[in-house]
Design a protein around this motif. Structure first.
Motif, short mmCIF file in Angstrom:
data_model
loop_
_atom_site.label_atom_id
_atom_site.label_comp_id
_atom_site.label_asym_id
_atom_site.label_seq_id
_atom_site.Cartn_x
_atom_site.Cartn_y
_atom_site.Cartn_z
N VAL A 159 -9.83 -5.98 3.35
CA VAL A 159 -8.67 -5.13 3.57
C VAL A 159 -9.14 -3.69 3.50
N PHE A 160 -8.78 -2.92 4.52
CA PHE A 160 -9.08 -1.50 4.53
C PHE A 160 -7.80 -0.70 4.68
N VAL A 161 -7.67 0.34 3.88
CA VAL A 161 -6.67 1.37 4.12
C VAL A 161 -7.44 2.49 4.79
N VAL A 162 -6.96 2.91 5.98
CA VAL A 162 -7.68 3.90 6.79
C VAL A 162 -6.75 5.05 7.15
N ASP A 163 -7.15 6.26 6.81
CA ASP A 163 -6.46 7.48 7.26
C ASP A 163 -7.29 8.08 8.39
N ILE A 164 -6.69 8.21 9.57
CA ILE A 164 -7.40 8.78 10.73
C ILE A 164 -7.25 10.30 10.69
N ILE A 165 -8.36 10.99 10.43
CA ILE A 165 -8.36 12.44 10.23
C ILE A 165 -8.53 13.21 11.54
N SER A 166 -9.45 12.75 12.39
CA SER A 166 -9.67 13.45 13.67
C SER A 166 -10.32 12.53 14.68
N THR A 167 -10.28 12.94 15.95
CA THR A 167 -10.94 12.23 17.03
C THR A 167 -11.44 13.25 18.03
N ARG A 168 -12.57 12.92 18.65
CA ARG A 168 -13.08 13.79 19.73
C ARG A 168 -13.89 12.96 20.71
N TYR A 181 -4.81 8.93 -2.56
CA TYR A 181 -5.70 7.83 -2.94
C TYR A 181 -4.94 6.51 -2.78
N PRO A 182 -5.52 5.53 -2.06
CA PRO A 182 -4.80 4.27 -1.82
C PRO A 182 -4.61 3.43 -3.08
N THR A 183 -3.41 2.90 -3.22
CA THR A 183 -3.14 1.85 -4.20
C THR A 183 -2.80 0.60 -3.40
N VAL A 184 -3.41 -0.52 -3.77
CA VAL A 184 -3.26 -1.76 -3.01
C VAL A 184 -2.88 -2.87 -3.98
N GLU A 185 -1.78 -3.56 -3.68
CA GLU A 185 -1.33 -4.70 -4.48
C GLU A 185 -1.24 -5.92 -3.58
N PHE A 186 -1.94 -6.99 -3.98
CA PHE A 186 -1.97 -8.21 -3.20
C PHE A 186 -0.95 -9.21 -3.72
N THR A 187 -0.30 -9.90 -2.78
CA THR A 187 0.56 -11.04 -3.10
C THR A 187 0.27 -12.12 -2.07
N GLY A 188 0.05 -13.32 -2.54
CA GLY A 188 -0.17 -14.42 -1.62
C GLY A 188 -1.56 -14.44 -1.02
N ASP A 189 -1.70 -15.31 -0.03
CA ASP A 189 -2.99 -15.50 0.64
C ASP A 189 -3.15 -14.52 1.79
N TYR A 199 -11.42 6.01 4.15
CA TYR A 199 -11.12 4.57 4.07
C TYR A 199 -11.36 4.07 2.66
N HIS A 200 -10.72 2.94 2.38
CA HIS A 200 -10.78 2.29 1.07
C HIS A 200 -10.86 0.80 1.37
N GLY A 201 -11.99 0.15 1.05
CA GLY A 201 -12.21 -1.24 1.41
C GLY A 201 -12.25 -2.16 0.21
N LEU A 202 -11.49 -3.25 0.27
CA LEU A 202 -11.45 -4.24 -0.79
C LEU A 202 -11.57 -5.64 -0.20
N VAL A 203 -12.12 -6.55 -1.01
CA VAL A 203 -12.02 -7.97 -0.68
C VAL A 203 -10.60 -8.38 -1.05
N VAL A 251 0.86 -1.19 0.00
CA VAL A 251 0.00 0.00 0.00
C VAL A 251 0.89 1.24 0.00
N ASN A 252 0.49 2.25 -0.77
CA ASN A 252 1.24 3.51 -0.74
C ASN A 252 1.09 4.15 0.64
N ALA A 253 2.19 4.65 1.17
CA ALA A 253 2.22 5.15 2.54
C ALA A 253 2.12 6.68 2.60
N ASP A 254 1.28 7.26 1.77
CA ASP A 254 1.11 8.72 1.76
C ASP A 254 -0.24 9.07 2.35
#
Length: 135
Positions: A126-135, A16-24, A52-56, A9-12
């Motif tokens: 699989v979710f890529v999640v950016d935490i923007i804020s909390t309260r 926008y998330p890019t996700v590449e799967f390898t293996g199980d 967030y960005h959710g994929l199977v 996964v791109n770590a920026d």
């Protein structure tokens, strides 16, 4: 960026998330912090705002993505408003963090899945999640 057994996964934060799967898919609930934020710590019971960005696992296209809608999501965490995998993996991370979370069915939508979203009962999410804020 890759954590062992997890997709690439791109770590920026904010990109926008890019996700590449390898293996199980890995066994169990797994979370990898790709970017450690320096904002406040998320605690159970907080209301958080995330992108967030959710994929199977293994899929090329998301079943749901707030990035695609250009509209972050806000909800209480750790209190049953979202899937167990999120309730258990997001608290303890800081605002400004980018996480990749691998969620087996028992922490996602269970053995029924969510057919309307294309999620089967055996699918790891699989979710890529950016935490923007909390309260």
């Amino acid at each position: 960026m890759t954590a062992e057994g997890m997709p690439e996964v791109n770590a920026d934060f904010g990109a926008y998330p890019t996700v590449e799967f390898t293996g199980d898919a890995p066994n169990g609930l797994r979370v990898a912090e790709l970017v450690e934020g320096d904002g406040p710590l998320v605690r159970k019971g907080d209301t958080i705002t995330v992108n967030y960005h959710g994929l199977v696992w293994g899929s090329d296209s998301p079943f749901d993505s707030s990035f695609d809608r250009h509209q972050p999501a806000s909800f209480a965490i750790g209190v049953g408003q979202v899937i167990k995998g999120w309730d258990q993996s997001l608290p303890g991370h800081n605002v400004g963090s980018r996480l990749v979370v691998s969620i087996p069915p028992q922490y996602g939508y269970g053995t029924r899945g969510m057919p309307q979203a294309g999620i089967g009962g055996e699918d790891t999410l699989v979710f890529v999640v950016d935490i923007i804020s909390t309260r």
